[in-house]
Design an enzyme around this catalytic site. Structure first.
Site, PDB file in Angstrom:
ATOM      1  N   LYS A  14       0.504  -1.640  -0.140  1.00 47.81           N
ATOM      2  CA  LYS A  14      -0.119  -0.198   0.127  1.00 47.81           C
ATOM      3  C   LYS A  14       1.117   1.410  -0.197  1.00 47.81           C
ATOM      4  O   LYS A  14       0.586   1.991  -0.987  1.00 47.81           O
ATOM      5  CB  LYS A  14      -0.935   0.157   1.471  1.00 47.81           C
ATOM      6  CG  LYS A  14      -2.022  -1.242   1.534  1.00 47.81           C
ATOM      7  CD  LYS A  14      -2.781  -0.921   2.483  1.00 47.81           C
ATOM      8  CE  LYS A  14      -2.177  -0.906   3.555  1.00 47.81           C
ATOM      9  NZ  LYS A  14      -0.905  -2.618   4.186  1.00 47.81           N
ATOM     10  N   ARG A  89     -10.056   0.357   8.890  1.00 51.87           N
ATOM     11  CA  ARG A  89      -9.589  -1.324   9.288  1.00 51.87           C
ATOM     12  C   ARG A  89     -10.230  -2.295  10.067  1.00 51.87           C
ATOM     13  O   ARG A  89      -9.878  -2.858  10.157  1.00 51.87           O
ATOM     14  CB  ARG A  89      -8.147  -0.963  10.209  1.00 51.87           C
ATOM     15  CG  ARG A  89      -6.891  -1.027   9.362  1.00 51.87           C
ATOM     16  CD  ARG A  89      -5.569  -0.780  10.115  1.00 51.87           C
ATOM     17  NE  ARG A  89      -4.575  -0.969   9.799  1.00 51.87           N
ATOM     18  CZ  ARG A  89      -3.104  -0.883   9.284  1.00 51.87           C
ATOM     19  NH1 ARG A  89      -3.659   0.253   8.557  1.00 51.87           N
ATOM     20  NH2 ARG A  89      -2.321  -1.446   9.625  1.00 51.87           N
ATOM     21  N   ARG A 128      11.639  -5.362   5.133  1.00 52.88           N
ATOM     22  CA  ARG A 128      11.801  -3.781   4.908  1.00 52.88           C
ATOM     23  C   ARG A 128      13.022  -3.333   5.743  1.00 52.88           C
ATOM     24  O   ARG A 128      12.855  -3.502   6.756  1.00 52.88           O
ATOM     25  CB  ARG A 128      10.252  -3.323   5.107  1.00 52.88           C
ATOM     26  CG  ARG A 128       9.885  -2.012   4.946  1.00 52.88           C
ATOM     27  CD  ARG A 128       8.471  -1.998   4.994  1.00 52.88           C
ATOM     28  NE  ARG A 128       7.929  -1.979   6.668  1.00 52.88           N
ATOM     29  CZ  ARG A 128       6.166  -1.757   6.313  1.00 52.88           C
ATOM     30  NH1 ARG A 128       5.752  -1.556   5.199  1.00 52.88           N
ATOM     31  NH2 ARG A 128       5.951  -2.364   7.624  1.00 52.88           N
ATOM     32  N   ARG A 160      11.544  -0.885  11.266  1.00 50.82           N
ATOM     33  CA  ARG A 160      10.785  -0.619  12.039  1.00 50.82           C
ATOM     34  C   ARG A 160      10.104  -1.930  13.415  1.00 50.82           C
ATOM     35  O   ARG A 160      10.535  -2.736  13.338  1.00 50.82           O
ATOM     36  CB  ARG A 160       9.076  -0.882  11.243  1.00 50.82           C
ATOM     37  CG  ARG A 160       8.509   0.524  10.728  1.00 50.82           C
ATOM     38  CD  ARG A 160       7.662   1.049   9.717  1.00 50.82           C
ATOM     39  NE  ARG A 160       6.185  -0.151  10.265  1.00 50.82           N
ATOM     40  CZ  ARG A 160       5.015  -0.079   9.050  1.00 50.82           C
ATOM     41  NH1 ARG A 160       4.842   0.310   8.030  1.00 50.82           N
ATOM     42  NH2 ARG A 160       3.669  -0.696   9.777  1.00 50.82           N
ATOM     43  N   ARG A 171      -0.145  -8.710  13.600  1.00 49.97           N
ATOM     44  CA  ARG A 171      -0.069  -8.187  12.956  1.00 49.97           C
ATOM     45  C   ARG A 171      -1.317  -8.805  11.913  1.00 49.97           C
ATOM     46  O   ARG A 171      -2.639  -7.771  10.960  1.00 49.97           O
ATOM     47  CB  ARG A 171       0.452  -6.939  12.320  1.00 49.97           C
ATOM     48  CG  ARG A 171       0.730  -5.729  12.796  1.00 49.97           C
ATOM     49  CD  ARG A 171       2.328  -5.315  12.386  1.00 49.97           C
ATOM     50  NE  ARG A 171       2.440  -4.980  11.046  1.00 49.97           N
ATOM     51  CZ  ARG A 171       3.243  -4.917  10.287  1.00 49.97           C
ATOM     52  NH1 ARG A 171       4.220  -5.066  10.517  1.00 49.97           N
ATOM     53  NH2 ARG A 171       2.642  -3.826   8.843  1.00 49.97           N
TER      54      ARG A 171
HETATM   55  P1  AP5 Z   1       4.725  -1.705   2.189  1.00 51.64           P
HETATM   56  O1  AP5 Z   1       4.612  -0.932   1.028  1.00 51.64           O
HETATM   57  O2  AP5 Z   1       5.446  -0.749   2.948  1.00 51.64           O
HETATM   58  O3  AP5 Z   1       3.374  -2.184   2.647  1.00 51.64           O
HETATM   59  P2  AP5 Z   1       1.911  -1.810   3.700  1.00 51.64           P
HETATM   60  O4  AP5 Z   1       1.057  -2.286   2.549  1.00 51.64           O
HETATM   61  O5  AP5 Z   1       2.450   0.040   3.053  1.00 51.64           O
HETATM   62  O6  AP5 Z   1       2.553  -2.385   4.481  1.00 51.64           O
HETATM   63  P3  AP5 Z   1       2.630  -1.997   6.192  1.00 51.64           P
HETATM   64  O7  AP5 Z   1       3.186  -2.623   6.779  1.00 51.64           O
HETATM   65  O8  AP5 Z   1       2.776  -0.465   5.851  1.00 51.64           O
HETATM   66  O9  AP5 Z   1       1.173  -2.128   6.743  1.00 51.64           O
HETATM   67  P4  AP5 Z   1       0.313  -2.028   7.759  1.00 51.64           P
HETATM   68  O10 AP5 Z   1      -0.648  -2.018   6.992  1.00 51.64           O
HETATM   69  O11 AP5 Z   1       0.852  -3.427   8.794  1.00 51.64           O
HETATM   70  O12 AP5 Z   1       1.228  -0.817   8.559  1.00 51.64           O
HETATM   71  P5  AP5 Z   1       0.108   1.018   8.687  1.00 51.64           P
HETATM   72  O13 AP5 Z   1       1.933   1.226   8.409  1.00 51.64           O
HETATM   73  O14 AP5 Z   1      -0.841   0.618   7.895  1.00 51.64           O
HETATM   74  O15 AP5 Z   1       5.710  -3.047   0.846  1.00 51.64           O
HETATM   75  C1  AP5 Z   1       6.444  -3.720   2.307  1.00 51.64           C
HETATM   76  C2  AP5 Z   1       7.635  -4.096   2.336  1.00 51.64           C
HETATM   77  O16 AP5 Z   1       7.554  -4.924   0.909  1.00 51.64           O
HETATM   78  C3  AP5 Z   1       9.091  -3.028   1.676  1.00 51.64           C
HETATM   79  O17 AP5 Z   1       9.995  -3.548   1.349  1.00 51.64           O
HETATM   80  C4  AP5 Z   1       8.691  -2.778  -0.346  1.00 51.64           C
HETATM   81  O18 AP5 Z   1       9.601  -2.378  -0.409  1.00 51.64           O
HETATM   82  C5  AP5 Z   1       8.694  -4.707  -0.389  1.00 51.64           C
HETATM   83  N1  AP5 Z   1       7.344  -4.209  -1.591  1.00 51.64           N
HETATM   84  C6  AP5 Z   1       6.439  -3.171  -1.732  1.00 51.64           C
HETATM   85  N2  AP5 Z   1       6.285  -3.451  -2.779  1.00 51.64           N
HETATM   86  C7  AP5 Z   1       6.452  -5.123  -3.826  1.00 51.64           C
HETATM   87  C8  AP5 Z   1       5.928  -5.848  -4.363  1.00 51.64           C
HETATM   88  N3  AP5 Z   1       5.421  -5.544  -5.868  1.00 51.64           N
HETATM   89  N4  AP5 Z   1       7.458  -6.833  -5.078  1.00 51.64           N
HETATM   90  C9  AP5 Z   1       8.213  -6.756  -4.033  1.00 51.64           C
HETATM   91  N5  AP5 Z   1       8.356  -6.411  -3.011  1.00 51.64           N
HETATM   92  C10 AP5 Z   1       7.617  -5.458  -3.015  1.00 51.64           C
HETATM   93  O19 AP5 Z   1       0.225   0.761   9.991  1.00 51.64           O
HETATM   94  C11 AP5 Z   1       1.227   0.315  11.119  1.00 51.64           C
HETATM   95  C12 AP5 Z   1       0.253   0.798  12.627  1.00 51.64           C
HETATM   96  O20 AP5 Z   1       0.046   1.895  12.887  1.00 51.64           O
HETATM   97  C13 AP5 Z   1      -1.087  -1.390  12.899  1.00 51.64           C
HETATM   98  O21 AP5 Z   1      -0.418  -1.711  12.573  1.00 51.64           O
HETATM   99  C14 AP5 Z   1      -1.524   0.025  13.927  1.00 51.64           C
HETATM  100  O22 AP5 Z   1      -1.008  -0.151  15.112  1.00 51.64           O
HETATM  101  C15 AP5 Z   1      -1.898   1.713  13.765  1.00 51.64           C
HETATM  102  N6  AP5 Z   1      -2.713   1.924  12.999  1.00 51.64           N
HETATM  103  C16 AP5 Z   1      -2.473   2.611  11.216  1.00 51.64           C
HETATM  104  N7  AP5 Z   1      -3.618   2.378  10.926  1.00 51.64           N
HETATM  105  C17 AP5 Z   1      -4.562   2.186  11.656  1.00 51.64           C
HETATM  106  C18 AP5 Z   1      -6.183   2.558  11.596  1.00 51.64           C
HETATM  107  N8  AP5 Z   1      -6.508   2.838  10.423  1.00 51.64           N
HETATM  108  N9  AP5 Z   1      -6.647   2.016  12.492  1.00 51.64           N
HETATM  109  C19 AP5 Z   1      -6.172   1.210  13.607  1.00 51.64           C
HETATM  110  N10 AP5 Z   1      -4.741   1.479  13.978  1.00 51.64           N
HETATM  111  C20 AP5 Z   1      -3.558   2.198  13.441  1.00 51.64           C
HETATM  112 MG    MG Z   2       2.123   1.035   4.793  1.00 56.10          MG
END
Ligand code: AP5
Ligand code: MG
Length: 216
Positions: A14, A89, A128, A160, A171
């Site tokens: 994402k 979410r 990552r 992270r 997660r």
């Molecule tokens: P990346 O693009 O970073 O993936 P992502 O989908 O953004 O994954 P996140 O870990 O950021 O998602 P998340 O939903 O757990 O975390 P968030 O920050 O939202 O890609 C991942 C890796 O793969 C990278 O190394 C990249 O280089 C590689 N990659 C990407 N595409 C690729 C491809 N096509 N091929 C190969 N490699 C690839 O949330 C974190 C925390 O915040 C949550 O756990 C929660 O505690 C809190 N939080 C955030 N939003 C909310 C909400 N709405 N409600 C409640 N809590 C929330």
């Molecule tokens: Mg992300």
């Protein structure tokens, strides 16, 4: 105006896609994870509260997120649309979002569901490396030019706190229990579009553009 949410499990890509899409279509990228991590770094009250949940791989409470996203979506840069990443979410977050968007007259055009299997997600997340400037890399799939250093700003990359294998599993479990039901929710609302996220970054980008171009 384009009103889009990127949806998918942790590690689906994402953030990687949203960064490029936001530049390409010139709409603001709204990542609740990035906003929360910024607050953790700055040591704000919100950050202190959120960190407890984030470090365990749990969701931050709905009331906190709903307030945060309401404020963000009513900022003036969203007049031209928005690209949500990591919100909603939970069902209550989605209900609140519908309400907010109705009020500002910017209903979702599409919820793009990036599909990737669990084993690949674990590989992506455990490899990552992130930068405070917002860039992220992967030690194998997308390594920086200089090991451990951000190409864009030269700062030292970090892993992270929630990218440790035990927290990653947690997660994914939370995703399956609380977030995945939104697929059906948005299917019923007729806005869900599935995209194969297992391809390389450029192929996924093109697939998402195929959908987003319809709303230009
Ligand atoms: P990346 O693009 O970073 O993936 P992502 O989908 O953004 O994954 P996140 O870990 O950021 O998602 P998340 O939903 O757990 O975390 P968030 O920050 O939202 O890609 C991942 C890796 O793969 C990278 O190394 C990249 O280089 C590689 N990659 C990407 N595409 C690729 C491809 N096509 N091929 C190969 N490699 C690839 O949330 C974190 C925390 O915040 C949550 O756990 C929660 O505690 C809190 N939080 C955030 N939003 C909310 C909400 N709405 N409600 C409640 N809590 C929330
Ligand atoms: Mg992300």
């Amino acid at each position: 105006m384009m009103n889009i949410a990127l949806f998918g499990p942790p590690g689906a890509g994402k953030g990687t896609q949203a960064k490029e899409l936001s530049k390409y279509y010139n709409i603001p990228h709204i990542s609740t994870g990035d906003i929360l991590r910024y607050n953790v770094r700055e040591g704000t009250e919100l950050g202190l509260e959120a960190k407890v949940y984030m470090d365990k791989g749990e969701l931050v409470p709905d009331d906190v997120l709903i307030g945060l996203i309401r404020n963000r979506l009513t900022e003036s840069d969203c007049d031209i649309g928005y690209l949500l990443d990591g919100y909603p979410r939970t069902i209550p977050q989605a209900d609140a979002l519908t309400d907010i968007l109705d009020r500002i007259n910017k209903p979702l055009d599409a919820v793009i569901n990036i599909e990737v299997n669990d084993e690949e997600l674990v590989k992506r997340l455990s490899g990552r490396r992130s930068c405070a400037c917002g860039e992220s890399y992967h030690i194998m799939f997308n390594p920086p030019e200089k090991e451990g250093i951000c190409n864009a700003c030269g700062a030292k990359l970090y892993q992270r706190d929630d990218d440790r294998e035990d927290v990653i599993r947690q997660r994914l479990a939370v995703y399956n229990e609380k977030t995945k039901p939104l697929i059906e929710y948005y299917e019923d609302a007729d806005v869900l579009v599935n995209v194969n996220g297992a391809d390389d970054v450029d192929a996924v980008f093109k697939a998402i553009c195929n959908t987003m171009d319809q709303f230009k």
